[in-house]
Design a protein around this motif. Structure first.
Motif, short mmCIF file in Angstrom:
data_model
loop_
_atom_site.label_atom_id
_atom_site.label_comp_id
_atom_site.label_asym_id
_atom_site.label_seq_id
_atom_site.Cartn_x
_atom_site.Cartn_y
_atom_site.Cartn_z
N VAL A 45 -15.12 -64.40 14.54
CA VAL A 45 -14.09 -64.74 13.55
C VAL A 45 -12.90 -63.80 13.68
N ASP A 46 -11.72 -64.36 13.89
CA ASP A 46 -10.49 -63.56 14.03
C ASP A 46 -9.50 -63.99 12.96
N LYS A 47 -8.76 -63.04 12.41
CA LYS A 47 -7.74 -63.39 11.42
C LYS A 47 -6.54 -64.09 12.06
N GLY A 54 -4.41 -58.73 18.10
CA GLY A 54 -4.75 -57.32 18.27
C GLY A 54 -3.72 -56.53 19.03
N ALA A 55 -4.13 -55.32 19.43
CA ALA A 55 -3.21 -54.35 20.03
C ALA A 55 -2.67 -54.80 21.38
N VAL A 56 -3.38 -55.70 22.06
CA VAL A 56 -2.96 -56.11 23.40
C VAL A 56 -2.09 -57.38 23.34
N SER A 61 0.73 -52.46 30.40
CA SER A 61 1.16 -52.23 31.78
C SER A 61 0.16 -51.38 32.57
N ALA A 62 -0.87 -50.91 31.89
CA ALA A 62 -1.88 -50.12 32.61
C ALA A 62 -3.24 -50.32 31.96
N ILE A 63 -4.27 -50.09 32.74
CA ILE A 63 -5.62 -49.98 32.17
C ILE A 63 -5.90 -48.48 32.18
N PHE A 226 -0.46 -56.10 12.46
CA PHE A 226 -1.54 -56.99 11.97
C PHE A 226 -2.88 -56.26 11.85
N ASN A 227 -3.02 -55.08 12.44
CA ASN A 227 -4.27 -54.33 12.29
C ASN A 227 -4.11 -53.39 11.11
N SER A 228 -4.88 -53.64 10.07
CA SER A 228 -4.54 -52.96 8.81
C SER A 228 -5.74 -52.30 8.13
N SER A 390 -9.09 -45.19 17.07
CA SER A 390 -10.05 -44.29 17.73
C SER A 390 -10.18 -44.58 19.22
N SER A 391 -9.71 -45.76 19.66
CA SER A 391 -9.89 -46.09 21.07
C SER A 391 -8.83 -45.42 21.95
N HIS A 392 -7.74 -44.95 21.34
CA HIS A 392 -6.72 -44.23 22.11
C HIS A 392 -6.98 -42.73 21.91
N SER A 393 -5.99 -41.96 21.50
CA SER A 393 -6.21 -40.51 21.38
C SER A 393 -6.49 -40.07 19.95
N PHE A 438 -9.68 -46.92 25.27
CA PHE A 438 -8.57 -47.82 25.59
C PHE A 438 -9.03 -49.28 25.67
N SER A 439 -8.22 -50.13 26.36
CA SER A 439 -8.52 -51.57 26.38
C SER A 439 -9.83 -51.84 27.11
N SER A 440 -9.98 -51.24 28.29
CA SER A 440 -11.16 -51.51 29.12
C SER A 440 -12.43 -50.94 28.49
O1 SFD Z 1 -0.72 -47.01 27.26
C1 SFD Z 1 -9.28 -59.15 12.02
N1 SFD Z 1 -3.79 -49.42 24.35
C2 SFD Z 1 -3.81 -49.35 25.75
N2 SFD Z 1 -4.94 -49.42 26.48
C3 SFD Z 1 -4.92 -49.50 27.84
O2 SFD Z 1 -6.00 -49.59 28.47
N3 SFD Z 1 -3.73 -49.49 28.52
C4 SFD Z 1 -2.52 -49.42 27.88
O3 SFD Z 1 -1.48 -49.51 28.53
C5 SFD Z 1 -2.54 -49.23 26.44
N4 SFD Z 1 -1.37 -49.02 25.71
C6 SFD Z 1 -1.36 -49.53 24.39
C7 SFD Z 1 -2.58 -49.62 23.68
C8 SFD Z 1 -2.51 -49.97 22.30
C9 SFD Z 1 -1.29 -50.27 21.72
C10 SFD Z 1 -1.24 -50.60 20.26
C11 SFD Z 1 -0.10 -50.25 22.50
C12 SFD Z 1 -0.14 -49.87 23.83
C13 SFD Z 1 1.21 -50.61 21.89
C14 SFD Z 1 -5.07 -49.37 23.62
C15 SFD Z 1 -5.81 -50.72 23.52
O4 SFD Z 1 -4.93 -51.74 23.20
C16 SFD Z 1 -6.91 -50.62 22.47
O5 SFD Z 1 -7.74 -49.56 22.87
C17 SFD Z 1 -7.79 -51.86 22.30
O6 SFD Z 1 -7.00 -53.00 22.09
C18 SFD Z 1 -8.78 -51.69 21.15
O7 SFD Z 1 -9.60 -52.82 21.04
P1 SFD Z 1 -10.19 -53.33 19.61
O8 SFD Z 1 -10.93 -54.59 19.86
O9 SFD Z 1 -10.86 -52.23 18.91
O10 SFD Z 1 -8.85 -53.66 18.74
P2 SFD Z 1 -7.79 -54.87 18.97
O11 SFD Z 1 -7.71 -55.25 20.40
O12 SFD Z 1 -6.52 -54.43 18.32
O13 SFD Z 1 -8.41 -56.11 18.16
C19 SFD Z 1 -8.55 -56.14 16.75
C20 SFD Z 1 -8.89 -57.55 16.35
O14 SFD Z 1 -9.29 -57.61 14.98
C21 SFD Z 1 -8.63 -58.71 14.36
N5 SFD Z 1 -8.59 -58.42 12.92
N6 SFD Z 1 -10.05 -60.25 12.18
C22 SFD Z 1 -10.60 -60.81 11.06
N7 SFD Z 1 -10.39 -60.29 9.79
C23 SFD Z 1 -9.60 -59.18 9.62
N8 SFD Z 1 -9.40 -58.70 8.37
C24 SFD Z 1 -9.02 -58.57 10.76
N9 SFD Z 1 -8.19 -57.50 10.94
C25 SFD Z 1 -7.96 -57.41 12.28
C26 SFD Z 1 -7.28 -58.78 15.06
O15 SFD Z 1 -6.64 -60.02 14.89
C27 SFD Z 1 -7.73 -58.55 16.50
O16 SFD Z 1 -8.22 -59.74 17.07
S1 SFD Z 1 -0.60 -47.49 25.93
O17 SFD Z 1 0.80 -47.61 25.55
O18 SFD Z 1 -1.32 -46.67 25.03
#
Ligand code: SFD
Ligand code: AMP
Length: 626
Positions: A45-47, A54-56, A61-63, A226-228, A390-393, A438-440
């Motif tokens: 279930v996704d909002k 989400g954040a991606v 541009s990088a993993i 949107f992540n709140s 928590s997935s970043h720094s 991070f993402s991966s």
């Molecule tokens: O470099 C509800 N991140 C980066 N990771 C990388 O590997 N490389 C990069 O280049 C990265 N860069 C980056 C990164 C993050 C951000 C914000 C930017 C740039 C601008 C980090 C990754 O993105 C991050 O580690 C992951 O995305 C984390 O994954 P996850 O699954 O924990 O979070 P998500 O992907 O944001 O997903 C959240 C989901 O929850 C939903 N949601 N659903 C239902 N009900 C609710 N109430 C909800 N609230 C939220 C969202 O819709 C979403 O689907 S760099 O610049 O750092």
């Protein structure tokens, strides 16, 4: 909107995945495999819409986490050391190692699904830094979410995903998490999801602190608006133990449009300087000794890189510049052949623009609209406002079980990534003390958690009972803001100003003001103290009382009401833990002016738990185990 018109929809499943981001997609992919084997049902279930949630959403541009274990260049131990150092000693070795040892296979899947990864002349991935690889990642999220949806589709009527349903409340029975409640943001439908196991992966939180960009720029923050805080709210309200709630992340980014700096520092070997052109990482290197052993290790922890920059600003040496012009000039100067050098210049220019176009398009617009040419002009960089990711720094999230083969006894309670509440799992930004995934790594942790959650379902085959008497008050509580609006909105001629209620936007501004001024936000240079925090906590308690008077004119505002209640809970956990940890450990994230240095006794985790039975908070100090 009349709340009696809402239909109640009840969905029954075995594993319920909350969120549709990187961790949730990894979870869906992995869960489908094990569910097929064991005849289980999986529901996500996704909002928002998974394709760009989400954040991606904008792409990347990088993993940032790829180990390359098969090439023997790095070891899992190296990565654990790196992460722990970056977090000034506060990290769970078992969790970090578990992600690091499995992450490469996830990256290989992304490539198989169609993600273009940069390759060199020998066909090897192009590294940005030691752990980071470059991608053409504008469609990263589309590609990964498509694979997750396909995996669920392959389960036939045992697999499903729901989009645009906002999850808010956990359902608890017999000390176990047995589902979640939420509502559609498009239709008058209230949802109850019943499950044997629940995986919380709803990302981190932004807009708890007042953002630097206000007014029409409000939605432009580094972290997606949107992540709140839904993840933290969900685990807190379940009574799960939380960790590192004090560890916010303050990224350094290109000023005002929040473009990433990693490629500039690592790939292009750029320097950041003050306005006089001084490289503060060199001129202020002595400061790092105060934060030894972490400050003197390499690479310098992210928060200390921030800190040195903040010291420059305090000394009046701003603005701070990323010297993109110097970096490009130096890279081109290494090429003796003139024609080849000209080709290289064009290549570097195009890579510089792509870095932003792949993940922060607004930064490319910012460059274009301010006539900035990266090969000719330096660009301002600045520290953002604080975020919970928590997935970043950062590190804030639920305290979860480690893997049986790596975790010390105190860190293992049956199923990897299960929180301290039976049947409730957490991954990605929802789980704490395992930064730099991070993402991966988030995708990978989702896989780890989902596999364990299916095992939990196999071991607990009975469907837990939930009574109607339990559901009714939850429905009333969730929909109440609509009722309040309906009853009182005619009292004034401007529906946003009303003595009987508060609208979510006003409520958010009030929260941001408290957090910014009392809990060390950007406007006070990230400084705080016991006296300030206690005052902030007092104001937060008044807010909590007033949250009962939140009003929503429609479904969108109902979502905004709950987003801000989630933020308020994350804020409370944050202030309580800032107060608990009586030291300064991450000076570039926040500075306790009354305890301005690190203390040996705080080489420990600061955990907390809210008790749903007694409505009391408990603070817990836990040892760091290697
Ligand atoms: O470099 C509800 N991140 C980066 N990771 C990388 O590997 N490389 C990069 O280049 C990265 N860069 C980056 C990164 C993050 C951000 C914000 C930017 C740039 C601008 C980090 C990754 O993105 C991050 O580690 C992951 O995305 C984390 O994954 P996850 O699954 O924990 O979070 P998500 O992907 O944001 O997903 C959240 C989901 O929850 C939903 N949601 N659903 C239902 N009900 C609710 N109430 C909800 N609230 C939220 C969202 O819709 C979403 O689907 S760099 O610049 O750092
Ligand atoms: P960012 O663009 O800041 O999110 O960084 C991307 C990746 O590069 C992350 O893994 C960061 O930890 C890392 N990184 C960014 N800047 C530096 C730096 N100056 N030194 C070492 N690592 C960095």
């Amino acid at each position: 909107m009349n709340i009696h018109d809402f239909e109640t929809v009840v969905i029954e499943t075995d594993l319920l995945i909350l969120g549709g981001g990187m961790a949730a997609c990894g979870a869906a992919y992995e869960a489908a495999f094990w569910a097929k084997k064991h005849g289980m049902r999986v529901t996500l279930v996704d909002k928002a819409a998974m394709e760009r949630s989400g954040a991606v959403a904008m792409g990347l541009s990088a993993i940032n986490l790829y180990m390359g274990l098969d090439k023997g260049k790095n070891s899992v131990e190296d990565y654990v050391r790196y992460v722990k150092n970056d977090l000034m000693g506060i990290a769970r070795d078992d969790l970090v190692a578990n992600i690091a040892r499995h992450v490469d296979s996830s990256v290989h899947l992304f490539e198989k699904w169609g993600l273009p990864i940069w390759k060199d002349g020998q066909g090897e991935y192009v590294n940005e830094g030691r752990w980071q690889i470059m991608i053409h990642g504008e469609s990263y999220k589309n590609i990964v979410s498509e694979a997750a949806k396909n995996a669920l589709r392959e389960l036939g009527d045992r697999g499903a995903y729901y989009e645009r349903i906002f999850i808010t409340e956990p359902l608890l029975a017999g000390g176990r998490c047995v589902g979640a409640a939420g509502f559609s943001v498009r239709e008058q439908k209230f949802y109850i999801f019943r499950a044997k196991a629940v995986l919380d992966s709803m990302g981190g939180a932004v807009h708890i602190f007042r953002p630097r960009s206000v007014g029409e720029g409000l939605g432009r923050s580094w972290y997606p608006p949107f992540n709140s805080g839904a993840s933290a709210y969900f685990t807190l309200r379940s009574g799960a133990e939380m960790t590192c709630q004090e560890v916010r992340f303050v990224p350094v980014r290109f000023k005002d449009a929040y473009g990433p700096v990693g490629a500039w520092f690592l790939l292009f070997k750029s320097k950041a300087t003050n306005a006089k052109g001084e490289d503060y990482m060199e001129t202020r290197a002595g400061e790092l000794e105060k934060w030894a052993p972490y400050g003197t290790a390499k690479p310098t922890p992210a928060n200390l890189r921030n800190y040195l920059m903040l010291l420059e600003l305090e000394a009046g040496n701003g603005p701070i510049f990323m010297r993109t012009d110097d970096a490009i000039r130096e890279l081109v100067a290494q090429i003796p052949d003139e024609k080849e050098a000209a080709r290289k210049l064009r290549e570097l220019e195009s890579e510089a623009w792509e870095d932003f176009l792949d993940m922060t398009i607004s930064q490319a617009l910012h460059w274009a609209s301010h006539n900035i040419m990266p090969e000719k002009d330096p660009s301002e960089i600045a520290a953002c406002e604080p975020y919970f990711i928590s997935s970043h720094s950062g590190a804030s999230g639920a305290w979860v079980s480690g893997p049986e083969d790596l975790a010390p006894a105190a860190h293992f309670w049956g199923y990897p990534n299960m929180t301290t509440v039976q049947g409730l799992f957490a991954a990605g930004d929802a789980s704490g003390a395992s930064s730099h995934k991070f993402s991966s790594g988030s995708f990978t942790e989702g896989r780890i958690a989902a596999k364990a959650a299916i095992a939990f379902c196999v071991d607990h085959p009975g469907m837990p009972e939930i009574s109607l008497e339990q559901i009714d008050p939850v429905r009333q509580r969730i929909l109440k803001p609509l009722d309040i609006f309906e009853e009182h909105h005619a009292y004034t001629n401007d529906e946003d100003v009303n003595p009987r209620y508060i609208k979510p936007r006003m409520f958010m501004f009030r929260l941001q003001k408290i957090m910014d001024e009392y809990a060390g936000g950007a406007s006070v240079g990230f400084r705080t103290s016991e006296a300030l925090l206690k005052k902030g906590m007092e104001y937060l308690q008044f807010m909590k009382e007033d949250s009962e008077k939140l009003a929503a004119r429609d479904l969108n505002e109902l979502m905004r009401c709950w987003e801000n209640i989630h933020r308020m809970w994350q804020a409370e956990a944050h202030i309580r833990t800032l107060l608990f940890r009586e030291e300064t450990r991450w000076p570039g994230y926040y500075f306790r002016t009354d305890h301005p240095a690190m203390k040996a006794e705080w080489e420990a985790f600061a955990n907390c738990r809210w008790d749903p039975e007694t409505d009391r908070w408990e603070m817990i100090r836990r040892a760091i185990e290697d």
